[in-house]
Design a protein around this motif. Structure first.
Motif, PDB file in Angstrom:
ATOM      1  N   ARG A 179       0.816  -1.208   0.000  1.00 45.45           N
ATOM      2  CA  ARG A 179       0.000   0.000   0.000  1.00 45.45           C
ATOM      3  C   ARG A 179       0.856   1.268   0.000  1.00 45.45           C
ATOM      4  O   ARG A 179       0.326   2.370  -0.119  1.00 45.45           O
ATOM      5  CB  ARG A 179      -0.925   0.023   1.216  1.00 45.45           C
ATOM      6  N   THR A 238      -8.082   3.156  -8.914  1.00 49.22           N
ATOM      7  CA  THR A 238      -8.237   1.924  -8.133  1.00 49.22           C
ATOM      8  C   THR A 238      -7.089   1.752  -7.159  1.00 49.22           C
ATOM      9  O   THR A 238      -7.292   1.340  -6.003  1.00 49.22           O
ATOM     10  CB  THR A 238      -8.325   0.704  -9.072  1.00 49.22           C
ATOM     11  N   TRP A 242      -7.199   1.573  -3.023  1.00 50.52           N
ATOM     12  CA  TRP A 242      -6.504   0.526  -2.274  1.00 50.52           C
ATOM     13  C   TRP A 242      -5.529   1.106  -1.247  1.00 50.52           C
ATOM     14  O   TRP A 242      -5.389   0.583  -0.143  1.00 50.52           O
ATOM     15  CB  TRP A 242      -5.766  -0.392  -3.245  1.00 50.52           C
ATOM     16  N   ILE A 296      -2.529  -5.997  -7.143  1.00 50.57           N
ATOM     17  CA  ILE A 296      -2.798  -5.989  -5.712  1.00 50.57           C
ATOM     18  C   ILE A 296      -2.789  -7.399  -5.122  1.00 50.57           C
ATOM     19  O   ILE A 296      -2.226  -7.639  -4.053  1.00 50.57           O
ATOM     20  CB  ILE A 296      -4.164  -5.319  -5.420  1.00 50.57           C
TER      21      ILE A 296
END
Length: 345
Positions: A179, A238, A242, A296
């Protein structure tokens, strides 16, 4: 009383089509080839003269494969439409400078013979040949493709890793559930955008060069601008969702990997993409969402190629559901798209 007009000799009767366009398949392919010149120049500047050798090998192999296949199967020769040459260039630019010659040849032959010709030929193949070849090559020959090297400069050899510095791609540090961007793990935004100190496939290094090619294709009205823009923006947003909108993380994902290159030169393919206006929107957003998903969730950097192939497979279904409404009708036409046929039912 209206004056009579003698129209004899002023009207011409003939079969359709009556409106003709210079936008032939060859013209379109030529425009994309021209748009790839900036990435070719950038790749040559960063990785050395062997880049031109790679492109010559991949392009020659692609054209020869199409010609020989069509001769052996007694089909009309179509190398004059330049689509095989374009596929070959994409293959060459989709590999690292350390890729062995046999792998370059394999990628071009697979793209032309297996994906394009066995898939029905230009306009009938369900999958983008260059993307499919890139994915298959990466899946089966990862050890040879994971040997990334830093740019050695115009006069650096770079070939097979000689006088080159081995490195990892930035995606290896920010994928698989990350992240945040580890401090010092990737180059800064300017270097990522320009292509400095960045290992990877030779054609995707400089985002500036790709952006120039994208703008050329948009200006020439060869591609619909919403496809690359929505593809990139969807991936960017996106990744923001996240990472709780960590701007550094979002920008790093946008400027690394094959995102710009795939969105510009591969997702915009006429044959394997969506054809309807709304379908193009869904196609591009789907590519972006899938790319973010793969980055991810999987321990696998990239995801652009897999995303495009999945959306290629879904494109006929998307188009069948999003056909434009006919004026005066409330429902959309019920149409099934079959690329293997010249007619839609």
């Amino acid at each position: 009383m209206a004056q009579a007009i003698d129209v004899q000799g002023k009207l011409r009767v003939g079969p359709s089509p009556h409106i003709r366009s210079k936008r032939t398949s060859a013209w379109v392919m030529d425009q994309v080839i021209i748009a790839m010149i900036p990435p070719v120049i950038a790749a040559t500047y960063f990785f050395g003269w062997w880049v031109l050798g790679m492109i010559i090998i991949s392009t020659t192999t692609a054209v020869a494969s199409e010609y020989l296949y069509q001769k052996l199967t007694y089909k009309p020769t179509t190398i004059h439409d330049h689509s095989a040459a374009l596929t070959g260039m994409l293959i060459g630019l989709s590999l690292p400078v350390t890729a062995p010659i046999w792998m370059i040849v394999f990628g071009s032959v697979f793209a032309i013979v297996i994906v394009k010709q066995l898939g029905g030929g230009i306009g009938r193949n369900y999958f983008n040949p260059a993307v499919a070849a890139r994915v298959v090559t990466k899946a089966f020959f990862t050890p040879w493709l994971a040997n990334w090297v830093l740019p050695g400069g115009l006069f650096g050899s770079g070939y097979r890793g000689v006088d080159a510095v081995a490195t990892a791609t930035p995606l290896e540090f920010i994928g698989d559930g990350m992240r945040v961007v580890p401090e010092g793990a990737v180059p800064d935004f300017f270097e990522l955008f320009m292509g400095f100190n960045l290992g990877g496939n030779i054609g995707e290094t400089s985002k500036l060069a790709i952006l120039i090619g994208m703008l050329y294709l948009i200006f020439r009205r060869v591609i619909n601008p919403k496809i690359p823009i929505l593809f990139i923006v969807t991936t960017f947003v996106t990744m923001g969702l996240w990472s709780s909108f960590n701007f550094e993380f979002m920008m790093t994902h946008a400027l690394t990997g094959t995102l710009f290159f795939g969105a510009t030169y591969m997702a915009t393919d006429y044959s394997s993409g969506s054809l309807t206006p709304e379908g193009k929107t869904v196609f591009a957003i789907g590519c972006g969402l899938l790319t973010a998903f793969f980055r991810i969730t999987l321990d696998h950097p990239g995801g652009v190629g897999y995303s495009i192939l999945i959306m290629n497979a879904l494109a006929p279904f998307i188009d069948s559901k999003l056909m434009p409404r006919i004026y005066g009708h409330k429902s959309r036409p019920q149409t099934k798209f079959n690329r293997q046929s010249t007619h839609h039912i």
